[in-house]
Motif scaffolding. Structure first.
Motif, mmCIF file in Angstrom:
data_model
loop_
_atom_site.group_PDB
_atom_site.id
_atom_site.type_symbol
_atom_site.label_atom_id
_atom_site.label_comp_id
_atom_site.label_asym_id
_atom_site.label_seq_id
_atom_site.Cartn_x
_atom_site.Cartn_y
_atom_site.Cartn_z
ATOM 1 N N MET A 1 0.849 -1.179 0.000
ATOM 2 C CA MET A 1 0.000 0.000 0.000
ATOM 3 C C MET A 1 0.894 1.243 0.000
ATOM 4 O O MET A 1 1.845 1.309 0.760
ATOM 5 N N PRO A 2 0.565 2.235 -0.826
ATOM 6 C CA PRO A 2 1.371 3.460 -0.882
ATOM 7 C C PRO A 2 1.350 4.188 0.475
ATOM 8 O O PRO A 2 0.348 4.189 1.176
ATOM 9 N N ASP A 3 2.467 4.803 0.812
ATOM 10 C CA ASP A 3 2.572 5.575 2.053
ATOM 11 C C ASP A 3 2.167 7.017 1.811
ATOM 12 O O ASP A 3 2.369 7.560 0.717
ATOM 13 N N PHE A 4 1.622 7.633 2.870
ATOM 14 C CA PHE A 4 1.346 9.060 2.827
ATOM 15 C C PHE A 4 2.659 9.830 2.722
ATOM 16 O O PHE A 4 3.643 9.456 3.360
ATOM 17 N N PRO A 5 2.662 10.917 1.982
ATOM 18 C CA PRO A 5 3.807 11.814 2.075
ATOM 19 C C PRO A 5 3.746 12.517 3.437
ATOM 20 O O PRO A 5 2.693 12.573 4.072
ATOM 21 N N ALA A 6 4.854 13.045 3.875
ATOM 22 C CA ALA A 6 4.896 13.781 5.141
ATOM 23 C C ALA A 6 4.051 15.056 5.005
ATOM 24 O O ALA A 6 3.963 15.636 3.908
ATOM 25 N N PRO A 7 3.436 15.499 6.100
ATOM 26 C CA PRO A 7 2.621 16.722 6.035
ATOM 27 C C PRO A 7 3.371 17.927 5.485
ATOM 28 O O PRO A 7 2.803 18.711 4.719
ATOM 29 N N ASP A 8 4.663 18.069 5.824
ATOM 30 C CA ASP A 8 5.403 19.225 5.303
ATOM 31 C C ASP A 8 5.601 19.131 3.792
ATOM 32 O O ASP A 8 5.645 20.149 3.097
ATOM 33 N N GLU A 9 5.695 17.911 3.249
ATOM 34 C CA GLU A 9 5.784 17.737 1.792
ATOM 35 C C GLU A 9 4.487 18.175 1.116
ATOM 36 O O GLU A 9 4.504 18.812 0.063
ATOM 37 N N VAL A 10 3.352 17.806 1.722
ATOM 38 C CA VAL A 10 2.047 18.185 1.167
ATOM 39 C C VAL A 10 1.881 19.703 1.233
ATOM 40 O O VAL A 10 1.425 20.335 0.274
ATOM 41 N N ALA A 11 2.280 20.298 2.357
ATOM 42 C CA ALA A 11 2.178 21.753 2.504
ATOM 43 C C ALA A 11 3.028 22.463 1.446
ATOM 44 O O ALA A 11 2.576 23.441 0.825
ATOM 45 N N GLU A 12 4.238 21.982 1.229
ATOM 46 C CA GLU A 12 5.117 22.591 0.230
ATOM 47 C C GLU A 12 4.535 22.421 -1.174
ATOM 48 O O GLU A 12 4.550 23.353 -1.982
ATOM 49 N N ALA A 13 4.007 21.249 -1.481
ATOM 50 C CA ALA A 13 3.398 21.013 -2.798
ATOM 51 C C ALA A 13 2.191 21.915 -3.009
ATOM 52 O O ALA A 13 1.971 22.427 -4.116
ATOM 53 N N SER A 14 1.423 22.135 -1.960
ATOM 54 C CA SER A 14 0.273 23.034 -2.042
ATOM 55 C C SER A 14 0.732 24.460 -2.363
ATOM 56 O O SER A 14 0.165 25.128 -3.225
ATOM 57 N N ARG A 15 1.771 24.908 -1.666
ATOM 58 C CA ARG A 15 2.315 26.247 -1.921
ATOM 59 C C ARG A 15 2.850 26.356 -3.345
ATOM 60 O O ARG A 15 2.615 27.348 -4.036
ATOM 61 N N THR A 16 3.552 25.313 -3.789
ATOM 62 C CA THR A 16 4.151 25.325 -5.133
ATOM 63 C C THR A 16 3.076 25.457 -6.213
ATOM 64 O O THR A 16 3.274 26.173 -7.195
ATOM 65 N N LEU A 17 1.952 24.773 -6.027
ATOM 66 C CA LEU A 17 0.869 24.865 -7.015
ATOM 67 C C LEU A 17 -0.018 26.086 -6.786
ATOM 68 O O LEU A 17 -0.951 26.320 -7.541
ATOM 69 N N GLY A 18 0.265 26.854 -5.727
ATOM 70 C CA GLY A 18 -0.519 28.049 -5.440
ATOM 71 C C GLY A 18 -1.939 27.732 -4.986
ATOM 72 O O GLY A 18 -2.868 28.486 -5.284
#
Length: 181
Positions: A1-18
């Motif tokens: 089963m795929p693992d969740f990315p770390a919350p800080d990775e998700v936060a950074e990806a959210s910022r990157t996509l605006g």
């Protein structure tokens, strides 16, 4: 089963996509979308945020891994589904607010996917109403003690089970009925 990315990775990806959305808001929206019968698609941020201008996350990116892990957890039948609310070491007040934000976003994603009259059982309808109450809640006086910590853990477990129930009503139940026909 795929693992969740770390919350800080998700936060950074959210910022990157605006996206302007927090980790709990993104995960709540995604879970609502999937639980309501929305398509498991790489372009999920555009769907759950109802903004066709949002870019599709790159394959293997944090947001792509978040989608894959969430879809796998919802569909595995082993009750492994978890909420992604942020870092575990955040203060209790912030984690509680994250849960309420998660619920609010879940309702938005669920409504987009399931529509106005989703095929809910009596228990599912009650669970949806309870999630709506949590979505409207606010963080009051929290003492950061064990009692409040336990209460938050119980609410998180309730939300987790409610999401699985709604996913069962809107996705697994209809899928099962189609396979019987």
């Amino acid at each position: 089963m795929p693992d969740f990315p770390a919350p800080d990775e998700v936060a950074e990806a959210s910022r990157t996509l605006g996206l302007g959305a927090t980790v709990p808001e993104l995960h709540g929206s995604l879970c609502g979308w999937l639980a309501g019968g929305g398509e498991d698609t790489a372009a999920w941020p555009a769907r759950v945020l109802a903004d066709a201008g949002v870019a599709t996350p790159a394959p293997g990116s944090a947001l792509d891994r978040l989608r894959k892990a969430t879809a796998a957890q919802l569909g595995d039948g082993e009750f492994t589904f978890q909420l992604l609310l942020g870092a575990d070491d955040m203060p209790l007040r912030e984690r509680a607010q994250g849960l309420f934000d998660w619920c609010r976003s879940f309702l938005g994603g669920f409504g987009l996917a399931a529509g106005a009259q989703p095929p809910l059982s009596e228990e599912g309808a009650e669970a949806l109403q309870d999630l709506a109450r949590l979505a409207g809640a606010s963080v009051e006086d929290i003492d950061e003690d064990d009692e409040d910590e336990d209460a938050l853990s119980e609410l998180e477990e309730f939300v987790r089970v409610a999401v699985l129930l709604l996913h069962g009503d809107c996705v697994l139940g209809p899928r099962h009925r189609r396979s019987l026909n």
